[in-house]
Design a protein around this motif. Sequence first.
Motif, PDB file in Angstrom:
ATOM      1  N   MET A  10       6.499  12.601   5.170  1.00  0.00           N
ATOM      2  CA  MET A  10       6.325  11.570   4.160  1.00  0.00           C
ATOM      3  C   MET A  10       4.829  11.372   3.919  1.00  0.00           C
ATOM      4  O   MET A  10       4.062  11.224   4.851  1.00  0.00           O
ATOM      5  CB  MET A  10       6.973  10.279   4.634  1.00  0.00           C
ATOM      6  N   MET A  11       4.450  11.365   2.679  1.00  0.00           N
ATOM      7  CA  MET A  11       3.043  11.238   2.302  1.00  0.00           C
ATOM      8  C   MET A  11       2.688   9.776   2.061  1.00  0.00           C
ATOM      9  O   MET A  11       3.513   8.991   1.599  1.00  0.00           O
ATOM     10  CB  MET A  11       2.781  12.050   1.046  1.00  0.00           C
ATOM     11  N   MET A  12       1.439   9.418   2.394  1.00  0.00           N
ATOM     12  CA  MET A  12       0.944   8.072   2.123  1.00  0.00           C
ATOM     13  C   MET A  12      -0.247   8.168   1.185  1.00  0.00           C
ATOM     14  O   MET A  12      -1.057   9.094   1.282  1.00  0.00           O
ATOM     15  CB  MET A  12       0.526   7.373   3.410  1.00  0.00           C
ATOM     16  N   LEU A  13      -0.319   7.207   0.278  1.00  0.00           N
ATOM     17  CA  LEU A  13      -1.432   7.095  -0.660  1.00  0.00           C
ATOM     18  C   LEU A  13      -1.986   5.682  -0.585  1.00  0.00           C
ATOM     19  O   LEU A  13      -1.239   4.726  -0.387  1.00  0.00           O
ATOM     20  CB  LEU A  13      -0.973   7.346  -2.095  1.00  0.00           C
ATOM     21  N   SER A  14      -3.283   5.560  -0.797  1.00  0.00           N
ATOM     22  CA  SER A  14      -3.910   4.258  -0.874  1.00  0.00           C
ATOM     23  C   SER A  14      -4.395   4.067  -2.313  1.00  0.00           C
ATOM     24  O   SER A  14      -5.067   4.939  -2.861  1.00  0.00           O
ATOM     25  CB  SER A  14      -5.095   4.198   0.095  1.00  0.00           C
ATOM     26  N   ILE A  15      -4.040   2.935  -2.911  1.00  0.00           N
ATOM     27  CA  ILE A  15      -4.480   2.674  -4.284  1.00  0.00           C
ATOM     28  C   ILE A  15      -5.960   2.321  -4.252  1.00  0.00           C
ATOM     29  O   ILE A  15      -6.368   1.335  -3.646  1.00  0.00           O
ATOM     30  CB  ILE A  15      -3.677   1.522  -4.932  1.00  0.00           C
ATOM     31  N   ASP A  16      -6.761   3.147  -4.885  1.00  0.00           N
ATOM     32  CA  ASP A  16      -8.210   2.939  -4.932  1.00  0.00           C
ATOM     33  C   ASP A  16      -8.583   1.972  -6.052  1.00  0.00           C
ATOM     34  O   ASP A  16      -9.352   1.037  -5.844  1.00  0.00           O
ATOM     35  CB  ASP A  16      -8.919   4.280  -5.123  1.00  0.00           C
ATOM     36  N   ARG A  17      -8.043   2.238  -7.251  1.00  0.00           N
ATOM     37  CA  ARG A  17      -8.409   1.414  -8.414  1.00  0.00           C
ATOM     38  C   ARG A  17      -7.424   1.684  -9.546  1.00  0.00           C
ATOM     39  O   ARG A  17      -6.661   2.626  -9.499  1.00  0.00           O
ATOM     40  CB  ARG A  17      -9.820   1.740  -8.880  1.00  0.00           C
ATOM     41  N   PHE A  18      -7.504   0.826 -10.556  1.00  0.00           N
ATOM     42  CA  PHE A  18      -6.747   1.044 -11.778  1.00  0.00           C
ATOM     43  C   PHE A  18      -7.719   1.533 -12.843  1.00  0.00           C
ATOM     44  O   PHE A  18      -8.848   1.054 -12.941  1.00  0.00           O
ATOM     45  CB  PHE A  18      -6.062  -0.235 -12.245  1.00  0.00           C
ATOM     46  N   ASP A  19      -7.266   2.494 -13.638  1.00  0.00           N
ATOM     47  CA  ASP A  19      -8.074   3.051 -14.718  1.00  0.00           C
ATOM     48  C   ASP A  19      -7.141   3.241 -15.916  1.00  0.00           C
ATOM     49  O   ASP A  19      -6.377   4.201 -15.957  1.00  0.00           O
ATOM     50  CB  ASP A  19      -8.694   4.375 -14.277  1.00  0.00           C
ATOM     51  N   GLY A  20      -7.198   2.301 -16.849  1.00  0.00           N
ATOM     52  CA  GLY A  20      -6.288   2.355 -17.985  1.00  0.00           C
ATOM     53  C   GLY A  20      -4.847   2.198 -17.522  1.00  0.00           C
ATOM     54  O   GLY A  20      -4.516   1.257 -16.810  1.00  0.00           O
ATOM     55  N   VAL A  21      -4.002   3.136 -17.887  1.00  0.00           N
ATOM     56  CA  VAL A  21      -2.580   3.059 -17.527  1.00  0.00           C
ATOM     57  C   VAL A  21      -2.297   3.716 -16.172  1.00  0.00           C
ATOM     58  O   VAL A  21      -1.153   3.811 -15.760  1.00  0.00           O
ATOM     59  CB  VAL A  21      -1.678   3.709 -18.603  1.00  0.00           C
ATOM     60  N   TYR A  22      -3.351   4.141 -15.482  1.00  0.00           N
ATOM     61  CA  TYR A  22      -3.181   4.863 -14.219  1.00  0.00           C
ATOM     62  C   TYR A  22      -3.684   4.082 -13.014  1.00  0.00           C
ATOM     63  O   TYR A  22      -4.652   3.324 -13.106  1.00  0.00           O
ATOM     64  CB  TYR A  22      -3.920   6.207 -14.257  1.00  0.00           C
ATOM     65  N   ALA A  23      -3.036   4.326 -11.891  1.00  0.00           N
ATOM     66  CA  ALA A  23      -3.542   3.901 -10.590  1.00  0.00           C
ATOM     67  C   ALA A  23      -4.144   5.155  -9.973  1.00  0.00           C
ATOM     68  O   ALA A  23      -3.473   6.184  -9.866  1.00  0.00           O
ATOM     69  CB  ALA A  23      -2.410   3.374  -9.723  1.00  0.00           C
ATOM     70  N   ILE A  24      -5.405   5.082  -9.617  1.00  0.00           N
ATOM     71  CA  ILE A  24      -6.064   6.204  -8.957  1.00  0.00           C
ATOM     72  C   ILE A  24      -5.879   5.985  -7.458  1.00  0.00           C
ATOM     73  O   ILE A  24      -6.319   4.972  -6.904  1.00  0.00           O
ATOM     74  CB  ILE A  24      -7.565   6.289  -9.320  1.00  0.00           C
ATOM     75  N   CYS A  25      -5.202   6.936  -6.838  1.00  0.00           N
ATOM     76  CA  CYS A  25      -4.831   6.811  -5.432  1.00  0.00           C
ATOM     77  C   CYS A  25      -5.448   7.940  -4.615  1.00  0.00           C
ATOM     78  O   CYS A  25      -5.609   9.052  -5.109  1.00  0.00           O
ATOM     79  CB  CYS A  25      -3.317   6.864  -5.277  1.00  0.00           C
ATOM     80  N   GLU A  26      -5.763   7.631  -3.366  1.00  0.00           N
ATOM     81  CA  GLU A  26      -6.293   8.652  -2.463  1.00  0.00           C
ATOM     82  C   GLU A  26      -5.253   8.935  -1.396  1.00  0.00           C
ATOM     83  O   GLU A  26      -4.715   8.021  -0.764  1.00  0.00           O
ATOM     84  CB  GLU A  26      -7.590   8.183  -1.812  1.00  0.00           C
ATOM     85  N   GLY A  27      -4.982  10.217  -1.212  1.00  0.00           N
ATOM     86  CA  GLY A  27      -4.036  10.630  -0.192  1.00  0.00           C
ATOM     87  C   GLY A  27      -4.713  10.800   1.146  1.00  0.00           C
ATOM     88  O   GLY A  27      -5.946  10.818   1.253  1.00  0.00           O
ATOM     89  N   ASP A  28      -3.909  10.932   2.191  1.00  0.00           N
ATOM     90  CA  ASP A  28      -4.454  11.169   3.517  1.00  0.00           C
ATOM     91  C   ASP A  28      -5.196  12.504   3.568  1.00  0.00           C
ATOM     92  O   ASP A  28      -6.001  12.739   4.465  1.00  0.00           O
ATOM     93  CB  ASP A  28      -3.343  11.141   4.563  1.00  0.00           C
ATOM     94  N   ASP A  29      -4.935  13.368   2.602  1.00  0.00           N
ATOM     95  CA  ASP A  29      -5.626  14.653   2.497  1.00  0.00           C
ATOM     96  C   ASP A  29      -6.951  14.525   1.746  1.00  0.00           C
ATOM     97  O   ASP A  29      -7.612  15.510   1.464  1.00  0.00           O
ATOM     98  CB  ASP A  29      -4.736  15.685   1.806  1.00  0.00           C
ATOM     99  N   GLU A  30      -7.336  13.281   1.412  1.00  0.00           N
ATOM    100  CA  GLU A  30      -8.565  12.926   0.700  1.00  0.00           C
ATOM    101  C   GLU A  30      -8.593  13.407  -0.750  1.00  0.00           C
ATOM    102  O   GLU A  30      -9.629  13.358  -1.402  1.00  0.00           O
ATOM    103  CB  GLU A  30      -9.806  13.397   1.463  1.00  0.00           C
ATOM    104  N   LYS A  31      -7.460  13.860  -1.277  1.00  0.00           N
ATOM    105  CA  LYS A  31      -7.366  14.215  -2.688  1.00  0.00           C
ATOM    106  C   LYS A  31      -7.030  12.960  -3.482  1.00  0.00           C
ATOM    107  O   LYS A  31      -6.409  12.031  -2.969  1.00  0.00           O
ATOM    108  CB  LYS A  31      -6.277  15.267  -2.909  1.00  0.00           C
ATOM    109  N   LEU A  32      -7.451  12.961  -4.751  1.00  0.00           N
ATOM    110  CA  LEU A  32      -7.148  11.837  -5.632  1.00  0.00           C
ATOM    111  C   LEU A  32      -5.947  12.179  -6.503  1.00  0.00           C
ATOM    112  O   LEU A  32      -5.795  13.319  -6.949  1.00  0.00           O
ATOM    113  CB  LEU A  32      -8.354  11.498  -6.507  1.00  0.00           C
ATOM    114  N   TYR A  33      -5.131  11.170  -6.752  1.00  0.00           N
ATOM    115  CA  TYR A  33      -3.928  11.322  -7.561  1.00  0.00           C
ATOM    116  C   TYR A  33      -3.891  10.201  -8.588  1.00  0.00           C
ATOM    117  O   TYR A  33      -4.218   9.057  -8.268  1.00  0.00           O
ATOM    118  CB  TYR A  33      -2.674  11.234  -6.681  1.00  0.00           C
TER     119      TYR A  33
END
Length: 74
Positions: free
Chosen positions: A1-24
Amino acid sequence: MMMLSIDRFDGVYAICEGDDEKLYAIEKSELPKGAKPGDVLRISSDGSLTLDEDETKRRKERIKKLQDKIFGTE
């Protein structure tokens, strides 16, 4: 199971960082109700998102301790 942390909102998107340090970028409409920056999300095997309140709290406490140590407010 993957976990993401919500970094910020940008327009209609939530920019999230995964435990792999990639942004989604996830559409805000797909987030659980009440999700906000700093919250931790779990992605289940079927792709559904849920807030992990315990993990969010644990991470915030860890960050607070680090800040106190760095800024000498222990």
